[in-house]
Design a protein around this motif. Structure first.
Motif, PDB file in Angstrom:
ATOM      1  N   GLY A  94     -47.993  43.744  -1.725  1.00  0.00           N
ATOM      2  CA  GLY A  94     -47.941  42.351  -2.145  1.00  0.00           C
ATOM      3  C   GLY A  94     -49.247  41.813  -2.707  1.00  0.00           C
ATOM      4  O   GLY A  94     -49.315  40.675  -3.154  1.00  0.00           O
ATOM      5  N   ILE A 118     -36.193  40.896   0.423  1.00  0.00           N
ATOM      6  CA  ILE A 118     -37.320  40.280   1.145  1.00  0.00           C
ATOM      7  C   ILE A 118     -38.152  41.418   1.735  1.00  0.00           C
ATOM      8  O   ILE A 118     -37.663  42.185   2.563  1.00  0.00           O
ATOM      9  N   ASN A 119     -39.389  41.548   1.289  1.00  0.00           N
ATOM     10  CA  ASN A 119     -40.274  42.620   1.756  1.00  0.00           C
ATOM     11  C   ASN A 119     -41.716  42.194   1.471  1.00  0.00           C
ATOM     12  O   ASN A 119     -41.942  41.143   0.854  1.00  0.00           O
ATOM     13  N   PRO A 120     -42.698  42.982   1.910  1.00  0.00           N
ATOM     14  CA  PRO A 120     -44.095  42.561   1.706  1.00  0.00           C
ATOM     15  C   PRO A 120     -44.426  42.296   0.231  1.00  0.00           C
ATOM     16  O   PRO A 120     -45.148  41.356  -0.090  1.00  0.00           O
ATOM     17  N   SER A 130     -42.326  41.328  -2.242  1.00  0.00           N
ATOM     18  CA  SER A 130     -41.722  40.081  -2.745  1.00  0.00           C
ATOM     19  C   SER A 130     -42.331  38.867  -2.043  1.00  0.00           C
ATOM     20  O   SER A 130     -42.432  37.785  -2.642  1.00  0.00           O
ATOM     21  N   ASP A 131     -42.755  39.038  -0.795  1.00  0.00           N
ATOM     22  CA  ASP A 131     -43.479  37.952  -0.106  1.00  0.00           C
ATOM     23  C   ASP A 131     -44.791  37.653  -0.842  1.00  0.00           C
ATOM     24  O   ASP A 131     -45.158  36.495  -1.055  1.00  0.00           O
ATOM     25  N   GLY A 132     -45.497  38.730  -1.214  1.00  0.00           N
ATOM     26  CA  GLY A 132     -46.756  38.561  -1.944  1.00  0.00           C
ATOM     27  C   GLY A 132     -46.523  37.886  -3.284  1.00  0.00           C
ATOM     28  O   GLY A 132     -47.287  37.008  -3.702  1.00  0.00           O
ATOM     29  N   PHE A 181     -44.080  35.902  -4.095  1.00  0.00           N
ATOM     30  CA  PHE A 181     -43.756  34.493  -3.855  1.00  0.00           C
ATOM     31  C   PHE A 181     -45.040  33.680  -3.650  1.00  0.00           C
ATOM     32  O   PHE A 181     -45.212  32.602  -4.231  1.00  0.00           O
ATOM     33  N   ALA A 182     -45.958  34.233  -2.869  1.00  0.00           N
ATOM     34  CA  ALA A 182     -47.217  33.515  -2.594  1.00  0.00           C
ATOM     35  C   ALA A 182     -48.034  33.329  -3.871  1.00  0.00           C
ATOM     36  O   ALA A 182     -48.581  32.243  -4.120  1.00  0.00           O
ATOM     37  N   GLN A 233     -30.200  39.317   1.039  1.00  0.00           N
ATOM     38  CA  GLN A 233     -31.648  39.191   0.797  1.00  0.00           C
ATOM     39  C   GLN A 233     -31.927  38.800  -0.651  1.00  0.00           C
ATOM     40  O   GLN A 233     -32.831  38.014  -0.937  1.00  0.00           O
ATOM     41  N   ASN A 281     -33.917  35.464  -1.641  1.00  0.00           N
ATOM     42  CA  ASN A 281     -35.097  35.573  -2.494  1.00  0.00           C
ATOM     43  C   ASN A 281     -34.968  34.687  -3.732  1.00  0.00           C
ATOM     44  O   ASN A 281     -35.903  33.983  -4.110  1.00  0.00           O
ATOM     45  N   ARG A 312     -35.540  31.081  -2.688  1.00  0.00           N
ATOM     46  CA  ARG A 312     -36.910  30.612  -2.446  1.00  0.00           C
ATOM     47  C   ARG A 312     -37.689  30.520  -3.753  1.00  0.00           C
ATOM     48  O   ARG A 312     -38.501  29.611  -3.946  1.00  0.00           O
TER      49      ARG A 312
END
Ligand code: XIL
Length: 512
Positions: free
Chosen positions: A166, A208-210, A212-214, A216-217, A248, A252, A255
């Motif tokens: 991410g 949703i995984n590290p 895609s979290d990264g 998103f941030a 998921q 995703n 969000r």
């Protein structure tokens, strides 16, 4: 005319027959329904395909099919830096000009792919010191934005800048320019192509995984800082059995939509070659997956476009990158596959037609044995207990003997099937009857019980069960067996059905 097989045939006949025609494919079957573009337009969405220069200029059918079925295109390689800049100071715009001209002639939108990426860079540029590479990259971006001005609806401004964990990649351009180089490229694109929607595009960010979290941030930070990013592309290079759950994907998309971003599924293809089983079974697994994913996009207001990464199984990068496969909507002959019909149905808010395809001859034994035989004793199609032809197995010398049919060409790992059979027994009293799968594959030979019941002589009994087997390569054979009564007693089969087992009315609830 009162036999159960015929009643069943009447009940499911129309839908089943239409689905079967569809499954058998053929351009004519596709022509009977709306095109993908028309189906997508009903939901207010674009549907696209990656187009390559060479087949476009060499194969008439390729260009025709693309013009007919899709409302958007992405040049597969032609807008990348290296194909247009073979040497320093040398540019060749002819290839992407040809692709864009075809799109304009067909009235299609163009997704520009891509301005900033660390792959498919000219080798002369890669050889430059970091700072010079950065300057050359900037000059290339500006020149290309000017050259394509007004013709690109959506730009993948930055492609694949994230690591799996991410974080933003530490590539050559990153070392020289940092995150600033990425956001500057968005700003330059906004300035020079104000009409274009500007996207960040990546792979492995569908669920949703590290990573895609990264992503998103990063996108949240950029939006807050006023970086002109309008959307995000989820590439969707999928492998059947390993794709993230569709729930998921929806979470995703939601969000990302919450950040005010449009979401496009930008490079869809689904590998199935690794699945044990038959090609039909693999195609059915793929069709089911695509139905779910397209249905998810249609259900999410933020998901406004989807693009397949190539037209047909003959025009796919997967064959070169991962080995021979069948990942797309059209086959080698450009005939529509099950996936084509599944995608179209999902766009129209209809259930997956794959689930309605009957894999065994419909209407019982009207036309002879229909591929059935006797596993022992003698099998013959004769007038059944309630009139109409049925299959009788007589002279049985063991309880396991009865009607049997090979269904190897319908199975695949991860494909749940549902089998049904109408059976009865001859004179001699009530008897146990069972439907069994006989499997020979890499794990050996086994008998899998599907359904069992009690049959009264002369009265049809329905046996129905789920056939979902953990197959191991090589899959040598899968057979459906009817068995059970004591030796000597006749065993009758009136008709049978084998279909993909789908949740009832899947898809019916989702409305665009
Ligand atoms: C691929 C093309 O399809 C191939 O023809 C080429 O050789 C390599 O690139 N992610 C992307 C696409 O963003 O640009 C890639 O396209 C596939 C992976």
């Amino acid at each position: 005319m009162s036999s159960p097989a015929r009643q069943r045939a009447l009940a499911v006949g129309l839908a089943g027959a239409l689905a079967l025609v569809a499954a058998l494919g053929g351009a004519s079957a596709a022509a009977e329904g709306p095109t993908l573009a028309a189906a997508a337009a009903r939901t207010g969405r674009q549907i696209g395909v990656a187009v390559a220069h060479d087949p476009l200029v060499r194969e008439i059918a390729y260009g025709r099919l693309i013009a007919r079925e899709f409302s958007s295109i992405t040049p597969e390689n032609e807008l990348k830096w290296s194909p247009m800049a073979p040497a320093p100071e040398v540019v060749d715009d002819s290839r992407w000009e040809t692709v864009l001209a075809a799109a304009a002639a067909a009235g299609q939108q163009v997704r520009g792919h891509t301005l900033l990426w660390d792959q498919q860079l000219p080798s002369w540029a890669v050889a430059l010191p970091d700072a010079a590479l950065l300057a050359a990259q900037r000059a290339h971006t500006e020149r290309l934005l000017a050259a394509t001005s007004g013709r690109i609806a959506v730009w993948d401004v930055v492609n694949e800048a994230l690591e799996d964990d991410g974080s933003l990649s530490r590539t050559a351009m990153w070392r020289a320019g940092g995150e600033r180089h990425l956001t500057d490229t968005f700003r330059t694109a906004r300035q020079m192509a104000p009409e274009a929607k500007l996207f960040y595009n990546d792979y492995g960010v569908e669920g949703i995984n590290p990573k895609s979290d990264g992503m998103f941030a990063v996108l949240r930070r950029w939006r807050a800082a006023g970086v002109p990013v309008d959307g995000v592309g989820l590439q969707c290079h999928l492998k059947a059995g390993e794709a993230p759950p569709v729930a998921q994907l929806r979470a995703n998309i939601q969000r990302l939509g919450g950040l005010g971003l449009d979401v496009h599924l930008t490079e869809i293809d689904v590998q199935v070659r690794h699945l044990d089983g038959s090609d039909w079974g693999r195609d059915a697994v793929q069709a089911r997956l695509l139905h779910q994913w397209v249905e998810a996009c249609v259900a999410e207001p933020a998901c406004t476009a989807l693009t397949f990464w190539g037209l047909s199984d003959r025009h796919t990068w997967v064959d070169h990158a991962h080995g021979d496969d069948r990942p797309l909507l059209f086959d080698d002959e450009l005939e529509p596959k099950l996936s084509y019909f599944a995608v179209r149905a999902a766009l129209l808010g209809k259930p997956d037609p794959t689930c309605a395809v009957e894999r065994l001859p419909e209407g019982g034994f009207d036309k002879g044995m229909g591929g059935w035989r006797a596993s022992g004793g003698q099998g013959a199609v004769v007038e059944g207990p309630s009139g109409g032809p049925a299959l009788r197995v007589s002279g049985r010398t063991a309880t396991w003997q009865g009607p049997v049919r090979t269904v190897t060409d319908s199975v695949a790992d991860g494909l749940p099937l549902r089998a049904r059979a109408q059976v009865t027994v001859g004179p001699g009293g009530p008897a146990k009857v069972a439907l069994t799968a006989h499997v020979i594959d890499g794990a050996g030979e086994r008998f899998v019980p599907l359904a069992a019941g009690q049959a009264q002589p002369g009265r049809w009994t329905a046996l129905e069960g789920a056939l979902s087997i953990d197959l191991k390569a090589p899959v040598r054979s899968v057979e459906l067996y009817v068995e059970g009564p004591p030796a000597g007693q006749e065993l009758w089969l009136d008709g049978a059905s084998l279909r993909v087992d789908c949740p009832a009315a899947a898809g019916a609830k989702v409305r665009p």
